[in-house]
Design an enzyme around this catalytic site. Structure first.
Site, PDB file in Angstrom:
ATOM      1  N   LYS A  34       1.346  -1.657   0.078  1.00 41.50           N
ATOM      2  CA  LYS A  34      -0.064   0.005  -0.040  1.00 41.50           C
ATOM      3  C   LYS A  34       1.016   1.365   0.121  1.00 41.50           C
ATOM      4  O   LYS A  34       1.959   1.346   1.037  1.00 41.50           O
ATOM      5  CB  LYS A  34      -0.968   0.083   0.886  1.00 41.50           C
ATOM      6  CG  LYS A  34      -1.632   1.507   1.551  1.00 41.50           C
ATOM      7  CD  LYS A  34      -3.175   0.976   2.273  1.00 41.50           C
ATOM      8  CE  LYS A  34      -2.384   1.853   3.762  1.00 41.50           C
ATOM      9  NZ  LYS A  34      -2.185   3.252   3.936  1.00 41.50           N
ATOM     10  N   ASP A  61      -3.634   4.431  -2.136  1.00 42.35           N
ATOM     11  CA  ASP A  61      -4.990   4.491  -0.902  1.00 42.35           C
ATOM     12  C   ASP A  61      -4.330   6.546  -1.080  1.00 42.35           C
ATOM     13  O   ASP A  61      -3.670   7.272   0.272  1.00 42.35           O
ATOM     14  CB  ASP A  61      -4.094   4.239  -0.029  1.00 42.35           C
ATOM     15  CG  ASP A  61      -4.665   4.136   1.680  1.00 42.35           C
ATOM     16  OD1 ASP A  61      -6.080   4.767   1.629  1.00 42.35           O
ATOM     17  OD2 ASP A  61      -4.019   4.430   2.698  1.00 42.35           O
ATOM     18  N   LYS A  63      -7.216   8.099  -0.901  1.00 40.50           N
ATOM     19  CA  LYS A  63      -8.678   8.312  -0.650  1.00 40.50           C
ATOM     20  C   LYS A  63      -9.114   9.985  -1.785  1.00 40.50           C
ATOM     21  O   LYS A  63      -9.039  10.851  -0.326  1.00 40.50           O
ATOM     22  CB  LYS A  63      -8.722   8.737   1.073  1.00 40.50           C
ATOM     23  CG  LYS A  63      -8.115   7.751   2.180  1.00 40.50           C
ATOM     24  CD  LYS A  63      -8.295   7.905   3.169  1.00 40.50           C
ATOM     25  CE  LYS A  63      -8.399   6.936   3.681  1.00 40.50           C
ATOM     26  NZ  LYS A  63      -6.643   6.458   3.753  1.00 40.50           N
ATOM     27  N   PHE A  64      -9.287   9.514  -2.149  1.00 41.48           N
ATOM     28  CA  PHE A  64     -10.008  11.060  -3.464  1.00 41.48           C
ATOM     29  C   PHE A  64     -11.121  11.414  -3.260  1.00 41.48           C
ATOM     30  O   PHE A  64     -12.186  10.421  -2.813  1.00 41.48           O
ATOM     31  CB  PHE A  64     -10.218  11.000  -4.839  1.00 41.48           C
ATOM     32  CG  PHE A  64      -8.757   9.965  -5.799  1.00 41.48           C
ATOM     33  CD1 PHE A  64      -6.966  11.228  -5.405  1.00 41.48           C
ATOM     34  CD2 PHE A  64      -8.584   8.730  -6.562  1.00 41.48           C
ATOM     35  CE1 PHE A  64      -6.458  11.017  -5.524  1.00 41.48           C
ATOM     36  CE2 PHE A  64      -7.318   8.516  -6.645  1.00 41.48           C
ATOM     37  CZ  PHE A  64      -6.253   9.328  -7.277  1.00 41.48           C
ATOM     38  N   ASP A  66     -13.731  14.535  -4.171  1.00 37.90           N
ATOM     39  CA  ASP A  66     -14.387  16.562  -5.019  1.00 37.90           C
ATOM     40  C   ASP A  66     -14.693  16.132  -5.916  1.00 37.90           C
ATOM     41  O   ASP A  66     -16.049  15.341  -5.183  1.00 37.90           O
ATOM     42  CB  ASP A  66     -12.343  16.031  -5.920  1.00 37.90           C
ATOM     43  CG  ASP A  66     -11.716  17.493  -5.917  1.00 37.90           C
ATOM     44  OD1 ASP A  66     -12.981  18.409  -6.621  1.00 37.90           O
ATOM     45  OD2 ASP A  66     -11.117  18.267  -5.770  1.00 37.90           O
ATOM     46  N   ILE A  67     -15.012  16.965  -6.699  1.00 35.57           N
ATOM     47  CA  ILE A  67     -16.384  16.757  -7.937  1.00 35.57           C
ATOM     48  C   ILE A  67     -15.895  15.063  -8.793  1.00 35.57           C
ATOM     49  O   ILE A  67     -15.030  14.985  -8.648  1.00 35.57           O
ATOM     50  CB  ILE A  67     -16.729  18.108  -8.290  1.00 35.57           C
ATOM     51  CG1 ILE A  67     -15.237  18.520  -9.614  1.00 35.57           C
ATOM     52  CG2 ILE A  67     -16.894  19.428  -7.830  1.00 35.57           C
ATOM     53  CD1 ILE A  67     -15.477  19.437 -10.915  1.00 35.57           C
ATOM     54  N   ASN A  69     -16.612  14.497 -11.755  1.00 31.29           N
ATOM     55  CA  ASN A  69     -15.217  14.648 -12.942  1.00 31.29           C
ATOM     56  C   ASN A  69     -14.001  14.364 -12.392  1.00 31.29           C
ATOM     57  O   ASN A  69     -13.112  14.323 -12.907  1.00 31.29           O
ATOM     58  CB  ASN A  69     -15.438  16.319 -13.922  1.00 31.29           C
ATOM     59  CG  ASN A  69     -15.135  16.139 -15.217  1.00 31.29           C
ATOM     60  OD1 ASN A  69     -14.763  14.874 -16.000  1.00 31.29           O
ATOM     61  ND2 ASN A  69     -13.787  17.484 -15.594  1.00 31.29           N
ATOM     62  N   THR A  70     -13.668  15.561 -11.644  1.00 31.39           N
ATOM     63  CA  THR A  70     -11.973  15.330 -10.845  1.00 31.39           C
ATOM     64  C   THR A  70     -11.559  14.257 -10.091  1.00 31.39           C
ATOM     65  O   THR A  70     -10.449  13.653 -10.826  1.00 31.39           O
ATOM     66  CB  THR A  70     -12.419  16.828  -9.824  1.00 31.39           C
ATOM     67  OG1 THR A  70     -12.559  17.505 -10.650  1.00 31.39           O
ATOM     68  CG2 THR A  70     -10.858  16.533  -9.574  1.00 31.39           C
ATOM     69  N   THR A 120     -11.570   5.965  10.894  1.00 32.70           N
ATOM     70  CA  THR A 120     -11.878   5.446  12.589  1.00 32.70           C
ATOM     71  C   THR A 120     -11.020   6.373  13.318  1.00 32.70           C
ATOM     72  O   THR A 120     -11.456   6.347  14.644  1.00 32.70           O
ATOM     73  CB  THR A 120     -11.329   4.110  12.880  1.00 32.70           C
ATOM     74  OG1 THR A 120      -9.773   4.258  11.614  1.00 32.70           O
ATOM     75  CG2 THR A 120     -11.774   3.136  11.876  1.00 32.70           C
ATOM     76  N   ARG A 181      -3.103  -6.533  14.625  1.00 32.39           N
ATOM     77  CA  ARG A 181      -1.938  -6.442  14.911  1.00 32.39           C
ATOM     78  C   ARG A 181      -2.035  -8.427  15.290  1.00 32.39           C
ATOM     79  O   ARG A 181      -2.761  -8.905  15.748  1.00 32.39           O
ATOM     80  CB  ARG A 181      -1.995  -6.382  16.800  1.00 32.39           C
ATOM     81  CG  ARG A 181      -1.916  -4.602  15.594  1.00 32.39           C
ATOM     82  CD  ARG A 181      -0.304  -4.493  15.788  1.00 32.39           C
ATOM     83  NE  ARG A 181      -0.019  -3.290  15.596  1.00 32.39           N
ATOM     84  CZ  ARG A 181      -0.243  -2.196  14.330  1.00 32.39           C
ATOM     85  NH1 ARG A 181      -1.020  -2.392  13.097  1.00 32.39           N
ATOM     86  NH2 ARG A 181       0.135  -0.832  14.203  1.00 32.39           N
ATOM     87  N   GLN A 190      -2.409   2.616  17.410  1.00 34.15           N
ATOM     88  CA  GLN A 190      -3.918   1.301  17.104  1.00 34.15           C
ATOM     89  C   GLN A 190      -4.577   1.211  18.229  1.00 34.15           C
ATOM     90  O   GLN A 190      -4.023   0.146  19.435  1.00 34.15           O
ATOM     91  CB  GLN A 190      -3.651   0.210  16.381  1.00 34.15           C
ATOM     92  CG  GLN A 190      -2.969   0.473  15.221  1.00 34.15           C
ATOM     93  CD  GLN A 190      -3.962   0.927  14.124  1.00 34.15           C
ATOM     94  OE1 GLN A 190      -4.794   1.660  14.123  1.00 34.15           O
ATOM     95  NE2 GLN A 190      -3.469   1.072  13.189  1.00 34.15           N
ATOM     96  N   ARG A 211       3.527  -1.527  10.089  1.00 33.47           N
ATOM     97  CA  ARG A 211       4.635  -2.111  11.057  1.00 33.47           C
ATOM     98  C   ARG A 211       4.870  -3.833  12.572  1.00 33.47           C
ATOM     99  O   ARG A 211       6.003  -3.932  12.283  1.00 33.47           O
ATOM    100  CB  ARG A 211       4.070  -0.892  12.418  1.00 33.47           C
ATOM    101  CG  ARG A 211       4.715   0.277  12.456  1.00 33.47           C
ATOM    102  CD  ARG A 211       4.165   1.189  12.883  1.00 33.47           C
ATOM    103  NE  ARG A 211       2.488   1.930  12.858  1.00 33.47           N
ATOM    104  CZ  ARG A 211       1.902   2.408  14.083  1.00 33.47           C
ATOM    105  NH1 ARG A 211       2.747   3.469  15.007  1.00 33.47           N
ATOM    106  NH2 ARG A 211       0.536   2.084  14.196  1.00 33.47           N
TER     107      ARG A 211
HETATM  108  O1  C5P Z   1       1.244   0.169  11.397  1.00 30.78           O
HETATM  109  P1  C5P Z   1      -0.181  -0.245  11.061  1.00 30.78           P
HETATM  110  O2  C5P Z   1      -0.010  -1.399  10.651  1.00 30.78           O
HETATM  111  O3  C5P Z   1      -0.347   0.395  12.232  1.00 30.78           O
HETATM  112  O4  C5P Z   1      -0.298   0.756   9.730  1.00 30.78           O
HETATM  113  C1  C5P Z   1      -1.623   0.251   9.160  1.00 30.78           C
HETATM  114  C2  C5P Z   1      -1.972   1.427   7.831  1.00 30.78           C
HETATM  115  O5  C5P Z   1      -3.406   1.484   7.845  1.00 30.78           O
HETATM  116  C3  C5P Z   1      -1.190   3.028   7.603  1.00 30.78           C
HETATM  117  O6  C5P Z   1      -0.773   2.764   6.470  1.00 30.78           O
HETATM  118  C4  C5P Z   1      -2.787   3.515   8.109  1.00 30.78           C
HETATM  119  O7  C5P Z   1      -2.414   5.006   8.443  1.00 30.78           O
HETATM  120  C5  C5P Z   1      -3.674   2.728   8.343  1.00 30.78           C
HETATM  121  N1  C5P Z   1      -4.745   2.675   8.507  1.00 30.78           N
HETATM  122  C6  C5P Z   1      -5.029   3.006   9.800  1.00 30.78           C
HETATM  123  N2  C5P Z   1      -6.808   2.910  10.739  1.00 30.78           N
HETATM  124  C7  C5P Z   1      -7.206   3.240   9.393  1.00 30.78           C
HETATM  125  C8  C5P Z   1      -7.258   3.165   8.649  1.00 30.78           C
HETATM  126  C9  C5P Z   1      -5.906   3.571   7.416  1.00 30.78           C
HETATM  127  O8  C5P Z   1      -4.105   3.011  10.619  1.00 30.78           O
HETATM  128  N3  C5P Z   1      -9.251   2.725  10.150  1.00 30.78           N
END
Ligand code: C5P
Length: 232
Positions: A34, A61, A63-64, A66-67, A69-70, A120, A181, A190, A211
């Site tokens: 990603k 990733d 996350k667009f 906008d309007i 067409n854009t 989130t 995790r 998290q 991570r």
């Molecule tokens: O390192 P980690 O496993 O926490 O990374 C999670 C990835 O998912 C990161 O790129 C983070 O920006 C993304 N993400 C998230 N929670 C969300 C949406 C995206 O952790 N609600």
């Protein structure tokens, strides 16, 4: 290279060199990667090209929002780079999402197009402040239904939401879940975490993991441990 793995490794790095260093330690037959806003803002299409050159399928990733067409143009541009998946904000509305999907279809582009429902990081109080009076959970459901009706292939969602969204939107609707995790990893920042197996049981179709893999001494050993937890 195409992979059947549900694992998407988040390359959250501030430079292209650092991201490619990690990519070179991963196996594109066993995971996707990603690319988010920070890395793309620095590396641009070149980072996507470099990852494709190494055989990875890429979830862009960005996350667009906008309007119509854009957003349709941005999604087309991403898809023409050959990315496997790209996303938009469902709160951009039906016409925005339909325009994006129609653009992909008219250009015969097969990139998966998914929507973010509610970030989130947003609490019920944050939503109230921007004029959304329903709870975050209700708003997620509303936006997931709208995303499906507007032609999205799926949504980004927390594992806590996956079971409910599977009931509402079905098994084939993609549920891409961060906040994972493995049992061996630390929780970092998290909050509401699930293990990979718990998330897949709840109905997630893809897991975004950063991570626990990228900070591991041996990233592929961490990936193998996750595969074992999933029985892959
Ligand atoms: O390192 P980690 O496993 O926490 O990374 C999670 C990835 O998912 C990161 O790129 C983070 O920006 C993304 N993400 C998230 N929670 C969300 C949406 C995206 O952790 N609600």
């Amino acid at each position: 290279m195409s992979t059947a793995s549900p694992l998407i490794i988040a390359l959250d790095y501030p430079s292209m060199d650092a991201a490619l260093c990690m990519a070179d330690r991963l196996d594109p037959s066993r995971c996707r990667v990603k690319v988010g806003k920070e890395l793309f803002a620095r590396g641009g299409p070149e980072i996507v090209e470099a990852l494709h050159g190494r055989g990875f399928e890429v979830f862009l990733d960005l996350k667009f929002h906008d309007i119509p067409n854009t957003v349709a143009g941005a999604v087309q541009a991403a898809a023409e780079q050959g990315v496997w998946m790209v996303n938009v904000h469902a709160s951009g509305g039906r016409r925005m999402m339909e325009a994006a999907r129609e653009r992909l279809d008219s250009q015969r582009l097969e990139t998966r197009l998914i929507a973010v429902t509610v970030l989130t990081s947003m609490s019920d109080a944050d939503l109230a402040e921007v004029g959304v009076s329903s709870s975050a959970a209700d708003h997620v459901e509303r936006l997931a239904r709208l995303a499906q009706a507007s032609g999205m292939h799926g949504v980004v969602c927390s594992a806590q939401e996956s079971a409910r969204l599977r009931d509402i939107c079905g098994d084939d609707f993609l549920k891409v879940t961060p906040g994972i995790r493995p049992s061996f990893a630390s929780t970092d920042d998290q909050q509401r975490i699930l293990t990979p197996a718990e998330a897949m049981q709840a109905g997630s179709t893809h897991l975004v993991i950063g991570r626990p893999v990228t900070q591991a001494d041996e990233p592929m050993a961490a990936l193998s441990a996750i595969e074992n937890e999933l029985g892959l």
